[in-house]
Enzyme design. Structure first.
Site, PDB file in Angstrom:
ATOM      1  N   GLU A   1       0.856  -1.196   0.000  1.00 54.38           N
ATOM      2  CA  GLU A   1       0.000   0.000   0.000  1.00 54.38           C
ATOM      3  C   GLU A   1       0.886   1.238   0.000  1.00 54.38           C
ATOM      4  O   GLU A   1       1.834   1.328   0.784  1.00 54.38           O
ATOM      5  CB  GLU A   1      -0.912   0.002   1.231  1.00 54.38           C
TER       6      GLU A   1
ATOM      7  N   ASP B   1       5.510   1.558  -3.786  1.00 54.51           N
ATOM      8  CA  ASP B   1       4.794   1.378  -5.038  1.00 54.51           C
ATOM      9  C   ASP B   1       4.773  -0.095  -5.441  1.00 54.51           C
ATOM     10  O   ASP B   1       5.808  -0.771  -5.447  1.00 54.51           O
ATOM     11  CB  ASP B   1       5.465   2.198  -6.139  1.00 54.51           C
TER      12      ASP B   1
ATOM     13  N   ASP C   1      -8.475   1.525  -8.661  1.00 60.18           N
ATOM     14  CA  ASP C   1      -9.059   2.743  -9.226  1.00 60.18           C
ATOM     15  C   ASP C   1      -9.576   2.441 -10.633  1.00 60.18           C
ATOM     16  O   ASP C   1      -8.814   2.011 -11.497  1.00 60.18           O
ATOM     17  CB  ASP C   1      -7.988   3.843  -9.285  1.00 60.18           C
TER      18      ASP C   1
ATOM     19  N   LYS D   1     -13.338   7.510 -16.731  1.00 60.05           N
ATOM     20  CA  LYS D   1     -13.378   8.294 -17.967  1.00 60.05           C
ATOM     21  C   LYS D   1     -12.530   7.610 -19.040  1.00 60.05           C
ATOM     22  O   LYS D   1     -11.414   7.175 -18.768  1.00 60.05           O
ATOM     23  CB  LYS D   1     -12.864   9.717 -17.717  1.00 60.05           C
TER      24      LYS D   1
ATOM     25  N   ASP E   1     -16.088  -3.017  -8.668  1.00 60.68           N
ATOM     26  CA  ASP E   1     -17.508  -2.678  -8.626  1.00 60.68           C
ATOM     27  C   ASP E   1     -17.886  -1.784  -9.805  1.00 60.68           C
ATOM     28  O   ASP E   1     -18.944  -1.159  -9.800  1.00 60.68           O
ATOM     29  CB  ASP E   1     -17.876  -2.019  -7.292  1.00 60.68           C
TER      30      ASP E   1
ATOM     31  N   THR F   1     -16.947  -6.735   2.212  1.00 56.14           N
ATOM     32  CA  THR F   1     -16.697  -5.482   2.922  1.00 56.14           C
ATOM     33  C   THR F   1     -18.016  -4.774   3.235  1.00 56.14           C
ATOM     34  O   THR F   1     -19.046  -5.031   2.611  1.00 56.14           O
ATOM     35  CB  THR F   1     -15.817  -4.541   2.079  1.00 56.14           C
TER      36      THR F   1
ATOM     37  N   PHE G   1     -18.675  -1.706   2.616  1.00 55.11           N
ATOM     38  CA  PHE G   1     -18.989  -0.936   1.416  1.00 55.11           C
ATOM     39  C   PHE G   1     -19.704  -1.813   0.397  1.00 55.11           C
ATOM     40  O   PHE G   1     -20.696  -1.415  -0.211  1.00 55.11           O
ATOM     41  CB  PHE G   1     -17.690  -0.376   0.829  1.00 55.11           C
ATOM     42  N   GLU G   2     -19.197  -3.027   0.224  1.00 53.70           N
ATOM     43  CA  GLU G   2     -19.774  -3.955  -0.747  1.00 53.70           C
ATOM     44  C   GLU G   2     -21.164  -4.415  -0.324  1.00 53.70           C
ATOM     45  O   GLU G   2     -22.081  -4.513  -1.152  1.00 53.70           O
ATOM     46  CB  GLU G   2     -18.838  -5.153  -0.893  1.00 53.70           C
TER      47      GLU G   2
END
Length: 238
Positions: free
Chosen positions: A93, A120, A143, A147, A179, A216, A218-219
């Site tokens: 991370e 990284d 991420d 776009k 997601d 999670t 969130f999920e």
């Protein structure tokens, strides 16, 4: 000041290495995160070196090793490590608060089979992880760069798939979850063209969430709202 490479890709999926400098701002850490790093980095932290690490020396045993790229705040990674003590886990991370949060939860859970990098992921994979050494690589909710003009910044590209294939053992699995349906389609497109892999889905598309990946908060909220999550698993076959 630390120099850390961040990934970017051209239209053909060619990995373009870029050096970016950033300051690790300690003020961004909560007091608890800072204390967790101070307390647990000596036993769970891995300092980046450009040489391949010795997994047996680091973990004090021979065991299958799972590596997670971008573990966020680390809650699900610690949950996985606690649920599978027979496996070694490595998390990478770049954001220090996430590292601190992960170490705090790991310390409370008293897990001994987890090590973390604050670095990284591309550089760690390229230089610190030996070829053919991993049983599973996990990339959960990267991420999506939704776009279209930013799609080249998505981490799942042809050269990245080949890098992961090299690091996996034969029979090892690259497990992705997103997601964003469009990103799942992109992942499948890249992975279906990547040599040396076989999709573990009997339908050649996505798989049901496997037991080893925790659901999670969130999920779970997304499920209640009717949002989808797509799991994709490809096995290294050559």
């Amino acid at each position: 000041m630390s120099d850390v490479t961040t990934a970017e890709f051209n239209e053909e999926g060619k990995y373009l290495r870029k050096i970016r400098s950033f300051v690790l701002r300690e003020g961004r850490l909560t007091k608890g995160q800072a204390q967790a790093i101070e307390a647990h980095w000596p036993t769970m932290g891995l300092d980046y070196t450009p040489e391949a690490i010795d997994l047996v020396k680091i973990f004090g045993r021979e065991a299958d090793t799972v590596l997670e790229i971008g573990f966020g705040m680390g809650g699900s990674l610690v949950e996985m490590a606690a649920a599978a003590p027979e496996l070694n886990y490595i998390g990478i991370e770049v954001h220090k608060p996430g590292v601190g949060a992960c170490l705090g939860v790991a310390g409370e859970a008293k897990v001994t089979n987890l090590r973390v990098y604050h670095h990284d992921a591309m550089e760690v994979l390229e230089h610190s992880i030996a070829d053919g050494s991993l049983s599973r690589v996990q990339l959960f909710f990267p991420d999506p760069w939704h776009k279209k003009r930013h799609h080249k910044r998505r981490i799942v590209q042809a050269e990245f798939a080949e890098l992961i294939r090299r690091k996996l053992k034969l029979g090892g699995v690259f497990h992705m979850a997103t997601d964003w349906e469009n990103y799942s389609e992109h992942m499948l497109e890249v992975m279906n063209l990547a040599p040396g892999y076989k999709n573990q889905s009997p339908t050649g598309t996505v798989v049901e969430r496997p037991d080893h990946r925790p659901l999670t908060k969130f999920e779970a909220r997304g499920h209640r709202l009717g949002h989808g999550v797509w799991d994709i698993m490809f096995e290294r076959i050559s």
